[in-house]
Scaffold this active site. Structure first.
Site, short mmCIF file in Angstrom:
data_model
loop_
_atom_site.label_atom_id
_atom_site.label_comp_id
_atom_site.label_asym_id
_atom_site.label_seq_id
_atom_site.Cartn_x
_atom_site.Cartn_y
_atom_site.Cartn_z
N GLU A 31 -10.75 -6.79 -4.77
CA GLU A 31 -10.54 -7.85 -3.76
C GLU A 31 -11.77 -7.92 -2.86
O GLU A 31 -11.94 -7.09 -1.95
CB GLU A 31 -9.28 -7.54 -2.94
N ASP A 61 -10.80 -11.96 10.28
CA ASP A 61 -9.75 -12.17 9.29
C ASP A 61 -8.44 -12.45 10.02
O ASP A 61 -7.73 -11.53 10.39
CB ASP A 61 -9.66 -10.86 8.48
N ASP A 63 -4.75 -13.66 -2.92
CA ASP A 63 -4.12 -13.37 -1.64
C ASP A 63 -4.11 -14.66 -0.85
O ASP A 63 -5.16 -15.12 -0.36
CB ASP A 63 -4.85 -12.24 -0.89
N ASP A 120 -0.81 -12.57 1.84
CA ASP A 120 -1.45 -11.58 2.69
C ASP A 120 -1.69 -12.27 4.04
O ASP A 120 -2.82 -12.62 4.39
CB ASP A 120 -2.76 -11.09 2.06
N ASP A 153 2.37 1.96 3.32
CA ASP A 153 3.32 1.01 3.91
C ASP A 153 4.75 1.47 3.68
O ASP A 153 5.62 1.23 4.50
CB ASP A 153 3.23 -0.39 3.27
N HIS A 175 0.88 -1.17 0.00
CA HIS A 175 0.00 0.00 0.00
C HIS A 175 0.92 1.22 0.00
O HIS A 175 2.00 1.17 0.59
CB HIS A 175 -0.84 0.09 1.27
N ASP A 190 -5.83 -14.02 8.87
CA ASP A 190 -4.68 -13.88 7.95
C ASP A 190 -3.52 -14.80 8.32
O ASP A 190 -2.36 -14.36 8.46
CB ASP A 190 -4.18 -12.42 7.94
N GLU A 233 -8.98 -13.62 -1.90
CA GLU A 233 -8.28 -13.95 -0.66
C GLU A 233 -9.02 -15.08 0.06
O GLU A 233 -10.23 -15.00 0.30
CB GLU A 233 -8.18 -12.71 0.23
N HIS A 255 -11.03 -14.16 3.16
CA HIS A 255 -12.22 -13.37 2.85
C HIS A 255 -13.36 -14.30 2.38
O HIS A 255 -14.53 -14.05 2.67
CB HIS A 255 -11.92 -12.34 1.77
C1 XUL Z 1 -7.55 -6.73 4.18
C2 XUL Z 1 -6.78 -7.08 2.97
C3 XUL Z 1 -5.93 -6.02 2.39
C4 XUL Z 1 -5.82 -6.04 0.90
C5 XUL Z 1 -5.04 -4.89 0.33
O1 XUL Z 1 -8.35 -7.74 4.66
O2 XUL Z 1 -6.83 -8.19 2.53
O3 XUL Z 1 -4.68 -6.11 2.98
O4 XUL Z 1 -5.23 -7.22 0.47
O5 XUL Z 1 -5.55 -3.67 0.70
CO CO Z 2 -5.83 -9.17 1.00
#
Ligand code: XUL
Ligand code: CO
Length: 439
Positions: free
Chosen positions: A232, A307, A296, A339, A104, A101, A309, A268, A271
């Site tokens: 996304e 989430d 992702d 991610d 970042d 991003h 992750d 993702e 998600h």
């Molecule tokens: C948040 C997510 C983000 C996107 C990029 O859940 O997945 O990090 O991948 O903005």
């Molecule tokens: Co993501």
């Protein structure tokens, strides 16, 4: 030269005999699978925000991760240290790509002009590090959710000044993604949704989101950015309801607003879980519509509703993901972006390496298994048999559009028995297990 991960060597494939410690057990970057080196199929990418910026802070506690650069004084100096650390990590980990991003890589200043100056400085440094190491940018994006100005959303904010700010921010993010040769650009609608319909004009918000995305498409054309635009989807978190809920609602949105030719999906795994789908479901919906762009790569926890992750280690999901990717002919501008973040308690620097190695091995294994399934025509044979009735007789008439309600009634009215065949789910799962264990 300063080392940011001292004592950690470049991670290598260990071969059959020595499989202890930090090594790849399945990922062999140059090994040819389905006609391409593994690295070209998998196109692994590091998520700058998790692996470099995040140091283990959560809602209940402070940072825990031991990182050599976290105490660097001064926001710009810290940003520089992070960039050096990032490229050392990419190199030692054997990752070919990264994603970031805008916020970042460089801190916000007092004004957007000052912020953009910070960004320009960091883009110059990152461009040099990319040239020195051969690492590439999979996709760029803009953080339109962190700063308090985005409290009510960005492109869907009720405040037109916020819309303008977000537009200017994405304009710059597109420019720097182009400058760094990014192969894609992601829109994750972090706060593009609502908390309550009591104060929300849903129609206006969605119209505005579409206007915003059209502006992005127009500006990309103007500056010659030919990377893939990606949506996304995520159903919720941080908002109660996010407009890009899942791939199916994303497709409806894109088609409604004439955007479907410009966008694909970045899917993702976690998600998908939050949306109540399997990862493969989301990949499949995108693939059959020609809209599977990038992934992702992570996994959630079936017992937790948020989430998490986590790094992907589940061989079922990596196999079925790579099956969908191979069936679409492989990634072109997309890849597998981790991610994912190490658990807060995995606080040593080498945990970051073990985590990526776990994900890379799980996907490498998934690729090999998926290739074997496809070479043997495993699923294809099942589907061919299961839908065979549509290839002859009345089924063919239906398939070719030559049947209607009246002809179908005439055909079926006096038939006595309509036998069905077993779906054999458990048997198929057994065979899939055999592939995962032995392929
Ligand atoms: C948040 C997510 C983000 C996107 C990029 O859940 O997945 O990090 O991948 O903005
Ligand atoms: Co993501």
């Amino acid at each position: 030269m300063k080392e940011y991960f001292p004592g950690i060597k470049r991670v290598e494939y260990a071969g059959d005999e020595k499989r202890t410690g930090l090594c790849f057990r399945h990922y062999q970057p140059d090994k040819i699978v389905a006609g391409r080196p593994m690295r070209d199929h998998l196109r692994f990418s590091m998520a700058y925000w998790h692996s470099i910026c995040n140091a283990g802070r959560d809602m209940f506690g402070a940072e825990t991760a031991v990182r050599s650069w976290t105490d660097t004084p001064g926001a710009m100096k810290l940003a520089e240290e992070r960039a050096y650390a990032a490229f050392e990590f990419l190199d030692k980990m054997g990752l070919d790509y990264f994603c970031f991003h805008d916020r970042d890589i460089a801190p916000e200043g007092e004004t957007l002009a000052e912020t953009n100056k910070n960004l320009d400085h960091m883009v110059r440094l990152i461009k040099k590090l990319m040239a020195d190491t051969g690492k590439k940018l999979l996709w760029g994006t803009a953080s339109l959710f962190y700063h308090p100005r985005y409290v009510h959303g960005a492109a869907t904010s009720p405040n037109a000044d916020v819309f303008a700010y977000a537009a200017a921010q994405v304009k710059k993010a597109l420019e720097i993604t182009l400058e760094l040769g990014g192969e894609g650009y992601v829109f994750w609608g972090g706060r593009e949704g609502y908390e309550t319909l009591l104060n929300t004009d849903m129609k206006r918000e969605q119209d505005n989101l579409a206007r915003f995305l059209h502006m992005a498409v127009d500006y990309a054309k103007e500056i010659g950015f030919t990377g893939q635009f990606l949506i996304e989807p995520k159903p919720k978190e941080p908002t109660k309801h996010q407009y890009d809920f899942d791939v199916a609602s994303g497709i409806a949105f894109l088609k409604t607003y004439g955007l479907d030719q410009y966008f694909k999906f970045n899917i993702e795994a976690n998600h998908a879980t939050l949306a109540g789908h399997t990862f493969q479901h989301e990949l499949r919906v995108a693939r059959i519509n020609g809209l599977l762009g990038s992934v992702d790569a992570n996994q959630g926890d079936m017992l937790l509703g948020w989430d998490t992750d986590q790094f992907p280690t589940d061989l079922y999901t990596t196999t079925l993901c790579m099956y969908e990717v191979l069936k679409m002919g492989g990634f072109t501008k997309g890849g597998l972006n981790f991610d994912a973040k190490v658990r807060r308690a995995s606080l040593q620097p080498d945990d970051l390496f073990y985590a990526h190695a776990a994900g890379m091995d799980a996907f490498a294994r998934g690729l090999v298994v998926a290739d074997a399934l496809i070479r043997d025509g495993f699923f294809e044979e099942i589907l061919e048999k299961r839908y065979a009735s549509y290839e002859t007789g009345i089924g063919r008439e239906i398939t070719e559009g030559r049947a209607d309600f009246k002809s179908l009634e005439a055909y079926i009215l006096n038939k006595r028995d309509i036998p069905n065949e077993s779906g054999r789910q458990e048997y198929l799962e057994t065979i899939l297990n055999e592939y995962i264990l032995k392929a």
